[in-house]
Design a protein around this motif. Structure first.
Motif, mmCIF file in Angstrom:
data_model
loop_
_atom_site.group_PDB
_atom_site.id
_atom_site.type_symbol
_atom_site.label_atom_id
_atom_site.label_comp_id
_atom_site.label_asym_id
_atom_site.label_seq_id
_atom_site.Cartn_x
_atom_site.Cartn_y
_atom_site.Cartn_z
ATOM 1 N N GLY A 57 0.774 -1.236 0.000
ATOM 2 C CA GLY A 57 0.000 0.000 0.000
ATOM 3 C C GLY A 57 0.801 1.279 0.000
ATOM 4 O O GLY A 57 0.478 2.211 0.726
ATOM 5 N N ASN A 58 1.842 1.346 -0.836
ATOM 6 C CA ASN A 58 2.677 2.548 -0.903
ATOM 7 C C ASN A 58 2.600 3.260 -2.252
ATOM 8 O O ASN A 58 3.377 4.173 -2.508
ATOM 9 C CB ASN A 58 4.137 2.185 -0.603
ATOM 10 N N GLY A 59 1.670 2.832 -3.102
ATOM 11 C CA GLY A 59 1.567 3.456 -4.420
ATOM 12 C C GLY A 59 2.819 3.267 -5.270
ATOM 13 O O GLY A 59 3.116 4.087 -6.138
ATOM 14 N N ILE A 60 3.536 2.192 -5.025
ATOM 15 C CA ILE A 60 4.801 1.956 -5.720
ATOM 16 C C ILE A 60 4.555 1.650 -7.201
ATOM 17 O O ILE A 60 3.788 0.757 -7.546
ATOM 18 C CB ILE A 60 5.587 0.794 -5.067
ATOM 19 N N THR A 61 5.223 2.407 -8.067
ATOM 20 C CA THR A 61 5.113 2.202 -9.512
ATOM 21 C C THR A 61 6.403 1.641 -10.099
ATOM 22 O O THR A 61 6.377 1.039 -11.181
ATOM 23 C CB THR A 61 4.781 3.523 -10.231
ATOM 24 N N TYR A 62 7.524 1.857 -9.408
ATOM 25 C CA TYR A 62 8.820 1.447 -9.952
ATOM 26 C C TYR A 62 9.726 0.935 -8.838
ATOM 27 O O TYR A 62 9.775 1.516 -7.752
ATOM 28 C CB TYR A 62 9.498 2.631 -10.656
ATOM 29 N N ILE A 63 10.453 -0.152 -9.133
ATOM 30 C CA ILE A 63 11.434 -0.701 -8.204
ATOM 31 C C ILE A 63 12.772 -0.787 -8.914
ATOM 32 O O ILE A 63 12.901 -1.471 -9.939
ATOM 33 C CB ILE A 63 11.027 -2.101 -7.707
ATOM 34 N N HIS A 64 13.764 -0.092 -8.402
ATOM 35 C CA HIS A 64 15.113 -0.140 -8.980
ATOM 36 C C HIS A 64 15.608 -1.583 -8.959
ATOM 37 O O HIS A 64 15.404 -2.299 -7.975
ATOM 38 C CB HIS A 64 16.051 0.758 -8.172
ATOM 39 N N PRO A 65 16.256 -2.042 -10.022
ATOM 40 C CA PRO A 65 16.711 -3.429 -10.086
ATOM 41 C C PRO A 65 17.566 -3.874 -8.904
ATOM 42 O O PRO A 65 17.595 -5.060 -8.576
ATOM 43 C CB PRO A 65 17.526 -3.471 -11.389
ATOM 44 N N SER A 66 18.241 -2.929 -8.248
ATOM 45 C CA SER A 66 19.135 -3.277 -7.135
ATOM 46 C C SER A 66 18.600 -2.880 -5.759
ATOM 47 O O SER A 66 19.332 -2.891 -4.776
ATOM 48 C CB SER A 66 20.513 -2.631 -7.352
ATOM 49 N N SER A 67 17.317 -2.529 -5.689
ATOM 50 C CA SER A 67 16.746 -2.058 -4.421
ATOM 51 C C SER A 67 16.911 -3.049 -3.279
ATOM 52 O O SER A 67 17.111 -2.665 -2.125
ATOM 53 C CB SER A 67 15.256 -1.742 -4.595
ATOM 54 N N PHE A 68 16.824 -4.347 -3.596
ATOM 55 C CA PHE A 68 16.864 -5.369 -2.543
ATOM 56 C C PHE A 68 18.188 -6.145 -2.528
ATOM 57 O O PHE A 68 18.292 -7.201 -1.920
ATOM 58 C CB PHE A 68 15.704 -6.355 -2.737
ATOM 59 N N ARG A 69 19.206 -5.599 -3.155
ATOM 60 C CA ARG A 69 20.450 -6.341 -3.375
ATOM 61 C C ARG A 69 21.190 -6.702 -2.089
ATOM 62 O O ARG A 69 21.978 -7.651 -2.072
ATOM 63 C CB ARG A 69 21.393 -5.535 -4.279
#
Length: 208
Positions: free
Chosen positions: A114-126
């Protein structure tokens, strides 16, 4: 001095709008901190300094629009022993920096519903190599870069329901050999049946 041994602190529903630097510096034994259901829009650098015992941080239902300090470092960089981070129902919009979760090397559960997320950087969870549960439900994600999950080798449960996905590249799961449950309902296209046959290499995988 009487608070030095405190293990749990709840400040929820207090209309807090910001958290200052070193606010909890003396609470070195604190394990659970509840800051949910406030109006927190900003957290100063060093707000969680010295909190090496903290295991669970609740920041859901606030107004956070960013997880970075002014110098582009993570708000959570000092929480190296944190196990659970609850950020659902804030206003993040995008996860557009590879250092958003830097320092959270012990994290097992991350809730970004529920954060209105539209984009996730490829390395966000690296840097989240120990993550076991990832919640991304009720956002506006339309595409998932194949690299987004590539470092989540211990991931067991993934929630992607109620987004705007129409397809998922199967290479997206090459780095998640321990995935057991994935939730995909209520996307732009019904992905539940269309991807099921592609998961033959996962034993006991449950697709919902």
């Amino acid at each position: 001095a009487g608070l030095l041994g405190l293990k749990e602190l709840s400040l929820k529903e207090n209309r807090l709008s910001s958290i200052g630097a070193c606010t909890f510096a003396d609470l070195k034994n604190l394990e659970s901190l509840y800051l949910n259901n406030n109006s927190i829009a900003s957290i100063e650098k060093g707000a969680f300094a010295g909190m090496l015992s903290l295991k669970h941080l609740y920041l859901s239902f606030n107004r956070l629009g960013s997880l970075l300090n002014d110098d582009e470092t993570s708000l959570f960089s000092e929480l190296t022993n944190l196990h659970s981070l609850y950020l659902q129902n804030n206003s993040l919009g995008t996860l557009n920096n590879p250092d958003l979760f830097a320092g959270l090397t012990s994290l097992k559960k991350l809730d970004l519903d529920g954060n209105g997320i539209t984009y996730i950087h490829p390395s966000s969870f690296r840097l989240l190599g120990n993550l076991e549960k990832l919640y991304l439900s009720n956002n506006r994600i339309s595409t998932l870069d194949p690299e987004v999950l590539s470092c989540l080798v211990k991931l067991k449960t993934l929630y992607l329901d109620s987004n705007e996905l129409s397809t998922i590249a199967m290479t997206a799961f090459e780095g998640t050999p321990n995935l057991k449950r994935i939730f995909l309902k209520n996307n732009k296209k019904d992905l539940t049946d269309s991807v099921a046959f592609k998961f033959d290499h996962f034993s006991d995988l449950e697709i919902n």
